[in-house]
Design an enzyme around this catalytic site. Structure first.
Site, PDB file in Angstrom:
ATOM      1  CE  LYS A 169      -4.136  -2.334   2.137  1.00 35.00           C
ATOM      2  NZ  LYS A 169      -4.267  -2.935   0.939  1.00 35.00           N
ATOM      3  CE  LYS A 182       2.486  -0.594   7.735  1.00 31.35           C
ATOM      4  NZ  LYS A 182       3.521  -1.263   8.535  1.00 31.35           N
ATOM      5  NE  ARG A 238     -12.519  -2.668   3.165  1.00 34.41           N
ATOM      6  CZ  ARG A 238     -11.689  -3.522   3.704  1.00 34.41           C
ATOM      7  NH1 ARG A 238     -12.015  -4.112   4.913  1.00 34.41           N
ATOM      8  NH2 ARG A 238     -10.548  -4.210   3.010  1.00 34.41           N
ATOM      9  CB  THR A 269     -14.114  -5.836  -1.207  1.00 29.92           C
ATOM     10  OG1 THR A 269     -12.921  -6.662  -1.564  1.00 29.92           O
ATOM     11  CG2 THR A 269     -14.107  -5.870   0.247  1.00 29.92           C
TER      12      THR A 269
END
Length: 172
Positions: free
Chosen positions: A24, A36, A153, A88
């Site tokens: 990510k 991160k 999401r 998802t």
């Protein structure tokens, strides 16, 4: 937290620090990815001030199968409790690695680091739909399970990246 680790390591003469990051960070789309990436930059850039006394580098993980935060234990509980698995987006892809690969990457990074690197394992990417099918075949082969697509999401990306365009220029 990262700054505290760095300062403590420098104070106590730690020789090497390997920070654990995530895919990510390569092209952040949400606050987790941005934090991160900030951690990676902090570790990498600290090397400019340590005169080689402490070597700092990072490893960048994909999704570690069956680790905390992995979808696999979540799916397992869903199937056992309700007979339903929530996805998802079936077209979403994610990089996958085993716990053993994650450990090996950290140890290899500690062995090879010169300070300032981001070590990345060449990992396969898999569609979530395919991962779900393989999961059911392996762990619940005789159970009738309903797949429910719940949608992405906020901040979810359809496809993650392991490296960004700036990093690609430095890849050999």
């Amino acid at each position: 937290g990262s700054q505290n680790v760095i300062e403590t390591a420098l104070k106590h003469g730690v020789k090497k620090i390997i920070a654990i990051s995530t895919d990510k960070a390569a092209d952040p789309a949400n606050i987790m990815g941005i934090s991160k990436l900030m951690m990676e930059k902090l570790f990498i850039n600290t090397n400019l001030f340590t005169q080689g006394q402490t070597l700092l580098s990072c490893v960048r993980f994909g999704n570690v199968a069956w680790a905390d935060g992995s979808v696999l234990p979540v799916w397992d509980q869903q199937v056992k409790k309700t007979g339903t698995m929530r996805l998802t987006d079936g077209e979403m892809t994610r990089f996958m690695m085993s716990v053993g690969q994650a450990v090996t990457l950290v140890l290899k990074a500690a062995e090879l680091t010169q300070g300032g690197e981001v070590f990345i394992l060449k990992m396969p990417s898999i569609k979530i739909r395919d991962l779900a099918k393989m999961f059911l075949q392996k762990y619940h082969p005789n159970k009738k399970v309903t797949l429910t697509v719940v949608g992405n999401r906020p901040g979810d990306k359809i496809h993650e990246s392991l490296i960004n365009s700036e990093e690609k220029r430095g890849v050999i």
